[in-house]
Design a protein around this motif. Sequence first.
Motif, mmCIF file in Angstrom:
data_model
loop_
_atom_site.group_PDB
_atom_site.id
_atom_site.type_symbol
_atom_site.label_atom_id
_atom_site.label_comp_id
_atom_site.label_asym_id
_atom_site.label_seq_id
_atom_site.Cartn_x
_atom_site.Cartn_y
_atom_site.Cartn_z
ATOM 1 N N LEU A 1 0.826 -1.212 0.000
ATOM 2 C CA LEU A 1 0.000 0.000 0.000
ATOM 3 C C LEU A 1 0.862 1.264 0.000
ATOM 4 O O LEU A 1 0.586 2.208 -0.749
ATOM 5 C CB LEU A 1 -0.915 -0.003 1.228
ATOM 6 C CG LEU A 1 -2.066 -1.008 1.214
ATOM 7 C CD1 LEU A 1 -2.740 -1.052 2.581
ATOM 8 C CD2 LEU A 1 -3.084 -0.655 0.130
ATOM 9 N N VAL A 2 1.905 1.275 0.818
ATOM 10 C CA VAL A 2 2.789 2.440 0.858
ATOM 11 C C VAL A 2 3.503 2.608 -0.485
ATOM 12 O O VAL A 2 3.625 3.724 -1.006
ATOM 13 C CB VAL A 2 3.814 2.318 2.002
ATOM 14 C CG1 VAL A 2 4.820 3.462 1.949
ATOM 15 C CG2 VAL A 2 3.109 2.306 3.350
ATOM 16 N N LEU B 1 1.060 3.977 -3.005
ATOM 17 C CA LEU B 1 0.851 5.397 -2.747
ATOM 18 C C LEU B 1 1.986 6.234 -3.335
ATOM 19 O O LEU B 1 1.752 7.235 -4.033
ATOM 20 C CB LEU B 1 0.745 5.633 -1.236
ATOM 21 C CG LEU B 1 0.684 7.087 -0.764
ATOM 22 C CD1 LEU B 1 -0.582 7.763 -1.266
ATOM 23 C CD2 LEU B 1 0.769 7.160 0.752
ATOM 24 N N SER C 1 1.910 6.172 -7.218
ATOM 25 C CA SER C 1 0.864 7.023 -7.804
ATOM 26 C C SER C 1 1.227 8.499 -7.708
ATOM 27 O O SER C 1 0.983 9.273 -8.644
ATOM 28 C CB SER C 1 -0.471 6.762 -7.103
ATOM 29 O OG SER C 1 -0.402 7.103 -5.724
ATOM 30 N N GLY D 1 1.753 1.109 -8.531
ATOM 31 C CA GLY D 1 1.083 2.407 -8.474
ATOM 32 C C GLY D 1 1.476 3.326 -9.595
ATOM 33 O O GLY D 1 0.684 4.176 -10.019
ATOM 34 N N VAL E 1 -5.102 1.950 -3.847
ATOM 35 C CA VAL E 1 -4.566 3.166 -3.232
ATOM 36 C C VAL E 1 -4.159 4.169 -4.307
ATOM 37 O O VAL E 1 -4.326 5.387 -4.133
ATOM 38 C CB VAL E 1 -3.385 2.827 -2.287
ATOM 39 C CG1 VAL E 1 -2.137 2.410 -3.055
ATOM 40 C CG2 VAL E 1 -3.083 4.017 -1.385
ATOM 41 N N ALA E 2 -3.650 3.682 -5.445
ATOM 42 C CA ALA E 2 -3.304 4.584 -6.549
ATOM 43 C C ALA E 2 -4.547 5.271 -7.095
ATOM 44 O O ALA E 2 -4.546 6.481 -7.363
ATOM 45 C CB ALA E 2 -2.592 3.804 -7.656
ATOM 46 N N ILE F 1 -5.761 8.135 -4.997
ATOM 47 C CA ILE F 1 -4.957 9.337 -5.245
ATOM 48 C C ILE F 1 -5.351 9.981 -6.569
ATOM 49 O O ILE F 1 -5.508 11.211 -6.662
ATOM 50 C CB ILE F 1 -3.459 8.990 -5.246
ATOM 51 C CG1 ILE F 1 -3.036 8.458 -3.874
ATOM 52 C CG2 ILE F 1 -2.622 10.203 -5.633
ATOM 53 C CD1 ILE F 1 -3.248 9.420 -2.739
#
Length: 257
Positions: free
Chosen positions: A88-89, A92, A95, A153, A192-193, A196
Motif C-alpha cells: 500500500l505504501v 501510494l 501514484s 502504483g 490506493v493509486a 490518489i
Amino acid sequence: MLDHSVIFPTLAFLFAAGFCSGAMNSLAGGGSFVSVPAMIATGMPAVLANTSSTIALWPGTIASALIYPNSFRSICGVGKWPMLIVTLVGGLIGSLLLLHTPSSSFTIMLPWLLLLATLALAFGRRIAIAIEGRFHGSPLVLVAQFILGIYGGYFGGAASVMMLAVWCLFGETDIKALQGPRSLLITAANTVAIIIFLFARAVLWPQTLAMLAGSLIGGIGGAQLGRVTPSHLVRIVTLGITIAITCAFFIKTYWRH
C-alpha cells in the motif's frame, strides 16, 4: 457543444480497447498494453492515459481478488499484514510519482516500461524457476515488495507476473497457492493509486467509463474463452500483442526521420 461525430467513434474505440484489455487480463495478463496506448491514441496525455486506464481496468482486478477471499497468507516467511502495508505504501508513492511526472517525460519512459513488462511476461516465470529460492531474508522480501508496490502504483504492466517471479526467488514454490495473495496485493496497490488519482481529478470520465464497460465484458468473455483455448496459444497471442505494441512505441518515440 460536443461534436458527436467525433466523441461517439472515440468512445466506441475505447470500449473495444477495454474489451481486449479485459480479455487479456483474464487470459494471461498484459491488458495495459492495449488500454494505455488506446487512451493515448485518442489524444490523451500519457500520464492521464495511464491514470484513466488504471481506473478503467480496476473492476477486473477487484473481481480477480474476490475469487480468493480466504487465501491471503504469509509469503516467503513474511506475515500477510507487513506485505500488505509495504504494498500500500509503495502504491501510494508510485501514484504520487506518476502525478508529478510530466507527460512529456512519461512518454519517453513508456516504451521502456512496456519493454520491462514484456520481458516479465516472456521470461519472468522461467527465470524464477531457474533461480528459485536463491535469496533469503524477510527484510529483502519486504524491500522487493515495496518496489513492486511502487511499480504497481506508477505503471503496473505485468506487475502480477513480476510478483510471482520475485516470490519464487525467495523460496515460494507453489505457484497456484500464490495466485490469491498476488491478486489481493495487486488490487491493494491499484486501489490506493486510484484513490490518489480520484482526489487529484486525474481522470477523464467519458473515456474511462467507456473502457471500463468494455473491460468488464471482455473479462467475462476472456474467462470463458480461456476454458477452451490451449494455454500455449494464449501465451503466443499475448506475447505477440505485447511485443508489437512495445516495438511500435519505441519507433514512435525514438525514431527520427
